[in-house]
Design a protein around this motif. Structure first.
Motif, PDB file in Angstrom:
ATOM      1  N   ALA A  60       0.825  -1.204   0.000  1.00  0.00           N
ATOM      2  CA  ALA A  60       0.000   0.000   0.000  1.00  0.00           C
ATOM      3  C   ALA A  60       0.861   1.256   0.000  1.00  0.00           C
ATOM      4  O   ALA A  60       1.760   1.403   0.834  1.00  0.00           O
ATOM      5  CB  ALA A  60      -0.919   0.001   1.214  1.00  0.00           C
ATOM      6  N   PRO A  61       0.574   2.174  -0.932  1.00  0.00           N
ATOM      7  CA  PRO A  61       1.388   3.396  -0.995  1.00  0.00           C
ATOM      8  C   PRO A  61       1.046   4.396   0.112  1.00  0.00           C
ATOM      9  O   PRO A  61       1.848   5.248   0.433  1.00  0.00           O
ATOM     10  CB  PRO A  61       1.058   3.968  -2.371  1.00  0.00           C
ATOM     11  CG  PRO A  61      -0.265   3.372  -2.739  1.00  0.00           C
ATOM     12  CD  PRO A  61      -0.367   2.073  -2.045  1.00  0.00           C
ATOM     13  N   TYR A  62      -0.166   4.312   0.657  1.00  0.00           N
ATOM     14  CA  TYR A  62      -0.575   5.270   1.692  1.00  0.00           C
ATOM     15  C   TYR A  62      -1.153   4.524   2.873  1.00  0.00           C
ATOM     16  O   TYR A  62      -1.505   3.345   2.775  1.00  0.00           O
ATOM     17  CB  TYR A  62      -1.636   6.241   1.144  1.00  0.00           C
ATOM     18  CG  TYR A  62      -1.127   7.131   0.052  1.00  0.00           C
ATOM     19  CD1 TYR A  62      -0.559   8.372   0.349  1.00  0.00           C
ATOM     20  CD2 TYR A  62      -1.212   6.732  -1.275  1.00  0.00           C
ATOM     21  CE1 TYR A  62      -0.091   9.195  -0.665  1.00  0.00           C
ATOM     22  CE2 TYR A  62      -0.746   7.538  -2.296  1.00  0.00           C
ATOM     23  CZ  TYR A  62      -0.186   8.770  -1.981  1.00  0.00           C
ATOM     24  OH  TYR A  62       0.280   9.582  -2.964  1.00  0.00           O
ATOM     25  N   ASN A  63      -1.315   5.210   3.985  1.00  0.00           N
ATOM     26  CA  ASN A  63      -2.035   4.667   5.123  1.00  0.00           C
ATOM     27  C   ASN A  63      -3.527   4.684   4.787  1.00  0.00           C
ATOM     28  O   ASN A  63      -4.072   5.730   4.459  1.00  0.00           O
ATOM     29  CB  ASN A  63      -1.744   5.548   6.353  1.00  0.00           C
ATOM     30  CG  ASN A  63      -2.473   5.050   7.581  1.00  0.00           C
ATOM     31  OD1 ASN A  63      -3.418   4.263   7.481  1.00  0.00           O
ATOM     32  ND2 ASN A  63      -2.033   5.503   8.737  1.00  0.00           N
ATOM     33  N   PRO A  64      -4.190   3.550   4.860  1.00  0.00           N
ATOM     34  CA  PRO A  64      -5.597   3.490   4.423  1.00  0.00           C
ATOM     35  C   PRO A  64      -6.534   4.261   5.340  1.00  0.00           C
ATOM     36  O   PRO A  64      -7.686   4.469   4.989  1.00  0.00           O
ATOM     37  CB  PRO A  64      -5.895   1.998   4.453  1.00  0.00           C
ATOM     38  CG  PRO A  64      -4.958   1.446   5.460  1.00  0.00           C
ATOM     39  CD  PRO A  64      -3.702   2.254   5.335  1.00  0.00           C
ATOM     40  N   TYR A  65      -6.056   4.655   6.522  1.00  0.00           N
ATOM     41  CA  TYR A  65      -6.954   5.322   7.462  1.00  0.00           C
ATOM     42  C   TYR A  65      -6.663   6.808   7.594  1.00  0.00           C
ATOM     43  O   TYR A  65      -7.298   7.514   8.343  1.00  0.00           O
ATOM     44  CB  TYR A  65      -6.878   4.636   8.836  1.00  0.00           C
ATOM     45  CG  TYR A  65      -7.324   3.208   8.756  1.00  0.00           C
ATOM     46  CD1 TYR A  65      -8.664   2.902   8.536  1.00  0.00           C
ATOM     47  CD2 TYR A  65      -6.413   2.164   8.858  1.00  0.00           C
ATOM     48  CE1 TYR A  65      -9.074   1.589   8.424  1.00  0.00           C
ATOM     49  CE2 TYR A  65      -6.816   0.851   8.754  1.00  0.00           C
ATOM     50  CZ  TYR A  65      -8.158   0.573   8.535  1.00  0.00           C
ATOM     51  OH  TYR A  65      -8.566  -0.703   8.420  1.00  0.00           O
ATOM     52  N   GLU A  66      -5.644   7.274   6.866  1.00  0.00           N
ATOM     53  CA  GLU A  66      -5.252   8.682   7.006  1.00  0.00           C
ATOM     54  C   GLU A  66      -6.067   9.521   6.028  1.00  0.00           C
ATOM     55  O   GLU A  66      -5.963   9.337   4.814  1.00  0.00           O
ATOM     56  CB  GLU A  66      -3.761   8.815   6.702  1.00  0.00           C
ATOM     57  CG  GLU A  66      -3.167  10.120   7.186  1.00  0.00           C
ATOM     58  CD  GLU A  66      -1.686  10.143   6.858  1.00  0.00           C
ATOM     59  OE1 GLU A  66      -0.858   9.968   7.762  1.00  0.00           O
ATOM     60  OE2 GLU A  66      -1.368  10.289   5.659  1.00  0.00           O
TER      61      GLU A  66
END
Lengths: 300, 323
Positions: A60-66
């Motif tokens: 995942a390239p990003y935090n899914p919860y941010e």
């Protein structure tokens, strides 16, 4: 007694051991599996999906919860290849993490429903009469409620949480499998080979599990693959109603539910989780169809 | 004649199927599929059971093996009452009494290999295991005229005649004393029929088997039967020693069956008796003698009084005309 001796004589007379170079049953299964295009493609997609789930933290390239509200609803771009959702979270990352939940929910709920559905359906179909009336009566009562309502009722008893949602969805879908299995068992048990199996001394348990159920496999496999998608969607519906999978958990069904409101100005929010579900169902479907053929000796 | 000679004794066997219907699914009638059939089979002998479709001959075969529960009557196998057997006794009985079915396409589980089909009875009855069992399967395949390499194949890969041989091998696997042959050749090509019949005769001589051989015409049974029983609409109408029954039939129905056997001589005088009408329904059988509606020789009493199945010299027959 004389007959025994005669047969023994026969055996002695013909006594040479036939040596046949043959593969074991597992090796044969693998070989036939590899020849089935749909089974291989289905398994391939599934392996990819499972890898996505397992390696989500790495991939995942990003935090899914941010959340990043300024860019909310942004369409797919170079930074966010599948776009961002209504709270500005990266959809690609959320789908990868969502696989962890959705795959497990789908497979577990169907496994639970299959186990009891096959057992109850087989008993009802095989024994008929009062057993059939009792089992199918309960199944019909369960079918007469909308499944989501029934699942809600079970959730209120079991409590909240993803595990409980899986159990509720599994129980609620038992009747559908029980019905299919019962119907198929009813027709298969009339076959002469079942009578033949009884005549050579099989007991009821072996008649059901060795002689009847393997011949009922095809409709069960087809129904189960569809069942997985239904389970994923029902888990989402339960989450939407405040039970089961709760936001902000990244889960495909929940993502669909959340993106529903913005479907006209940001269709990508529902499109990609929807595609993920479709891909999963297709994978199971292909695998199921392939397995059905691989396991049928008539199609060898 | 001592009791010991009889492997199988059947007394007054009845099977009535309920007809359900109406608003609450109550019983609105009965089909008297088998209605009072008696016969005996000696060790190593063959009883041919003939009659047209629906006369209850296959049902009789199923009742003898308790694959159907009888309504009334008694089946004694080596002096033991088959109808009263408990689970374990019934298992042992299945080791001694086997069946070969009519339709070789339906009687083999399509998901089991031929080897597994033949090995299963041995596994269930703890006859041989491991390599010994595999060996026995190969031997049985040879006995019925197939090869050991056939064990790994599946039923759909075989022709009708070959499948019937597999069915025979399965029945032989437990080394039975009695085999019910339920029209074992009527689904096969004529050329294959005689092969299978010859195989059955050879096996009988080698293994001392007794057969209850069910067929719809006398043609198939006349060569292999020691005794022949003729059934009509759930009842035995004539029972006697094979050759004698064919040479000198007493019951009018037996006479019509014999007249239907094809003659090998093209010039031979034919005296075929053609029956009029259809077989009456076993749910509503005719009064008196069940055959009277189609009997070419019927007299007044036939429609009123049911003829007794009684002994006439060495023969049993149920007809008012036979004194």
């Amino acid at each position: 007694m004389e007959a025994n001796i005669e047969v023994k004589k026969q055996i002695k007379a013909n006594g040479h051991v036939h040596v046949d170079k043959v593969k074991g049953p597992f090796a044969e299964f693998v070989e036939r599996f590899m020849k089935s295009r749909s089974a291989v493609i289905g398994l391939g997609i599934l392996i990819v999906l499972i890898c996505c789930a397992v390696f989500a933290p790495i991939l995942a390239p990003y935090n899914p919860y941010e959340s990043n509200l300024p860019i909310a609803l942004q369409a797919p771009s170079a930074e966010h290849i599948l776009g961002v959702d209504e709270l500005g979270r990266d959809i690609f990352s959320r789908i990868l993490y969502g696989a962890q939940v959705s795959l497990v929910v789908g497979v577990e709920a169907v496994t639970l429903a299959l186990f009891f559905g096959i057992l109850l359906g087989a008993l009802a179909g095989f024994y008929g009469g009062k057993v059939d009336t009792a089992i199918m009566g309960v199944m019909d009562v369960m079918l007469s409620f909308p499944s989501i309502l029934l699942a809600l009722a079970f959730m209120t008893v079991l409590g909240r949480g993803i595990d409980k949602a899986v159990i509720a969805i599994g129980i609620v879908s038992i009747p559908q499998y029980a019905r299919i299995v019962r119907g198929s068992v009813l027709s298969v048990k009339e076959n002469v080979y079942v009578t033949a199996a009884r005549a050579i001394g099989n007991n009821d348990r072996r008649l059901i599990f060795v002689h009847i159920l393997p011949n009922v496999l095809a409709p069960i496999i087809v129904r189960s693959t569809i069942g997985i998608s239904e389970a994923i969607l029902e888990a989402a519906a339960l989450g939407f109603l405040g039970l089961g999978v709760m936001p902000p958990t990244a889960e495909w069904g929940t993502m669909l539910g959340a993106g529903r409101q913005t479907i006209f100005n940001a269709p990508h929010i529902v499109t990609f989780p929807g595609l993920a579900i479709t891909l999963t169902v297709m994978a199971f479907n292909l695998l199921g169809d392939g397995l059905r053929d691989v396991l049928d000796p008539r199609l060898k | 004649m001592s009791k010991e000679e009889h492997l199988l004794t059947v007394r007054n066997l009845k099977k009535h199927f309920p007809i359900r219907g109406g608003l609450f699914g109550g019983q609105i009638g009965t089909v008297q599929a088998v209605d009072g059939v008696s016969f005996t089979i000696k060790h190593g002998q063959t009883l041919g059971l003939v009659g047209e479709s629906g006369c209850g001959k296959s049902t009789t075969g199923m009742l003898v093996l308790r694959l159907l529960e009888m309504t009334a009557g008694q089946v004694l196998f080596q002096g033991q009452d088959v109808g009263q057997m408990k689970k374990q006794e019934l298992r042992d009985f299945r080791r001694h009494a086997q069946i070969i079915f009519q339709d070789p396409y339906a009687s083999l589980n399509p998901r089991m290999s031929v080897g597994d089909i033949i090995a299963e009875p041995m596994m269930l009855h703890d006859i041989a295991s491991g390599i010994e069992r595999t060996k026995k399967v190969e031997d049985l395949l040879k006995v019925v005229g197939l090869g050991p390499h056939h064990a790994r194949r599946y039923p759909h890969e075989f022709s009708g005649g070959q499948r019937q041989r597999i069915g025979i091998a399965r029945a032989l696997a437990v080394q039975p004393k009695l085999i019910v042959c339920d029209e074992p050749v009527s689904a096969l090509d004529v050329s294959i029929q005689s092969q299978i019949l010859n195989l059955l005769v050879d096996l009988q001589q080698e293994l001392g088997l007794a057969y209850l051989f069910i067929a719809h015409g006398l043609n198939a049974v006349k060569h292999i039967s020691d005794e022949i029983g003729v059934m009509y609409l759930g009842k035995m109408v004539e029972l006697g020693e094979g050759d004698e029954l064919i040479l000198n039939p007493l019951h009018p129905y037996t006479k019509t069956l014999i007249s239907a056997i094809p003659q090998p001589h093209p010039g031979a005088k034919k005296n075929r008796i053609i029956l009029q009408g259809d077989v009456p329904s076993p749910a509503n059988p005719p009064s008196g003698c069940r055959f009277h509606t189609r009997c070419p020789e019927q007299i007044a009493i036939c429609s009123q009084e049911e003829p007794e199945f009684r002994q006439v010299q060495s023969r049993f027959v149920a007809c008012h005309l036979v004194k």
